[in-house]
Write an enzyme that holds these catalytic residues in place. Structure first.
Site, mmCIF file in Angstrom:
data_model
loop_
_atom_site.group_PDB
_atom_site.id
_atom_site.type_symbol
_atom_site.label_atom_id
_atom_site.label_comp_id
_atom_site.label_asym_id
_atom_site.label_seq_id
_atom_site.Cartn_x
_atom_site.Cartn_y
_atom_site.Cartn_z
ATOM 1 C CB CYS A 138 -0.938 -0.028 1.210
ATOM 2 S SG CYS A 138 -2.139 1.296 1.256
ATOM 3 C CB CYS A 139 3.862 2.278 2.011
ATOM 4 S SG CYS A 139 3.290 2.844 3.618
ATOM 5 C CB CYS A 221 -2.454 6.767 6.150
ATOM 6 S SG CYS A 221 -1.531 7.198 4.676
ATOM 7 C CB CYS A 224 -0.885 3.063 8.959
ATOM 8 S SG CYS A 224 -1.502 2.003 7.643
ATOM 9 C CB CYS A 247 6.697 5.352 4.003
ATOM 10 S SG CYS A 247 6.392 6.688 5.052
HETATM 11 FE FE1 SF4 Z 1 -1.392 2.680 2.974
HETATM 12 FE FE2 SF4 Z 1 -1.016 2.875 5.601
HETATM 13 FE FE3 SF4 Z 1 1.007 3.257 3.905
HETATM 14 FE FE4 SF4 Z 1 -0.954 5.037 4.110
HETATM 15 S S1 SF4 Z 1 0.543 4.472 5.690
HETATM 16 S S2 SF4 Z 1 -0.061 4.323 2.230
HETATM 17 S S3 SF4 Z 1 -2.760 3.681 4.411
HETATM 18 S S4 SF4 Z 1 -0.118 1.344 4.286
#
Ligand code: SF4
Length: 251
Positions: A138-139, A221, A224, A247
């Site tokens: 996701c990151c 986010c 998280c 990240c």
């Molecule tokens: Fe995705 Fe969480 Fe990374 Fe944001 S912090 S991009 S929601 S995994």
């Protein structure tokens, strides 16, 4: 929010030119400047970066306290510096509000950079929220890829890291080559402490994310990020429960 993969913002016009090459000459210059700027103030470091690299100098911010102090400094030194934020689609409302406050206070419009897919499209394509099943993916999709695209056409960017934040960051040079993104990384706050940052925020009444007053020292986010308990590490509230503390934006 629209997702437009072709919109590279103010750097778009510069993106066609060849990227900066990490030649021996350039690396020697960076090492020399980094050493020279070791005793300099963050403002002096930023001034040097602007003189050396503008208009190809920029900054990515998640509106953390360190980023806010750099925005404040840039508003005095070079308010035309493009500043952008990775709008993952999962940021807190408080963070969006802070972007508005930056606009009101400084007249600086921090540009949102979007991933290719909206949150709805992304979750539909992956059968649900990827942050739950695979936060690294996701990151990667919603931050790293976007940042790589945003780096095109830039020669340098400012980073808000402090050396005392983690062992990984302890050796960060003031000025160095960012291997991951292939541009110069300038860290004006490398020698600052958390106390230095908050002293300036208080003294200059710099806007900051109200979540910091509600137990969130580090805001990312919303899926998280959780509040941390007294005595916990500053970044303990990020990706809580996963073996993940960064990240992947910094080396
Ligand atoms: Fe995705 Fe969480 Fe990374 Fe944001 S912090 S991009 S929601 S995994």
């Amino acid at each position: 929010a629209t997702a437009d993969a072709t919109d590279d913002g103010p750097q778009g016009a510069l993106a066609a030119d060849p990227p900066l090459e990490p030649t021996e000459e350039l690396l020697a210059e960076l090492a020399h400047q980094s050493e020279r700027l070791e005793e300099a103030t963050p403002q002096e470091i930023l001034r040097w970066a602007v003189e050396r690299f503008a208009p190809r100098f920029s900054m990515a911010t998640a509106f953390g306290p360190e980023g806010m102090t750099i925005i404040h400094m840039l508003s005095e030194i070079a308010p035309e510096t493009p500043i952008f934020n990775l709008e993952t689609g999962y940021q807190f409302q408080e963070t969006h509000d802070l972007r508005e406050r930056v606009k009101e206070r400084y007249g600086i419009e921090v540009e949102y950079k979007y991933p290719e897919l909206t949150v709805e499209q992304y979750e539909a394509a992956n059968g649900g929220p990827v942050y739950k099943s695979n936060p690294n993916q996701c990151c990667f999709d919603r931050k790293l890829k976007v940042l790589h695209r945003a780096a095109r056409g830039l020669y340098a960017w400012a980073s808000a890291i402090r050396r005392d934040q983690s062992p990984d960051r302890a050796k960060a040079p003031i000025v160095g080559w960012d291997h991951k993104f292939q541009l110069v990384k300038v860290s004006p706050l490398a020698n600052w402490t958390k106390k230095d940052v908050w002293s300036l925020i208080t003294k200059e009444d710099i806007p900051y994310n109200p979540l910091h007053d509600r137990g969130y020292p580090s805001v990312g986010c919303w899926p998280c990020t959780r509040a941390v308990l007294a005595g916990e590490d500053e970044r303990a509230g990020r990706w809580s429960g996963f073996q993940k503390t960064e990240c992947g934006l910094h080396d």
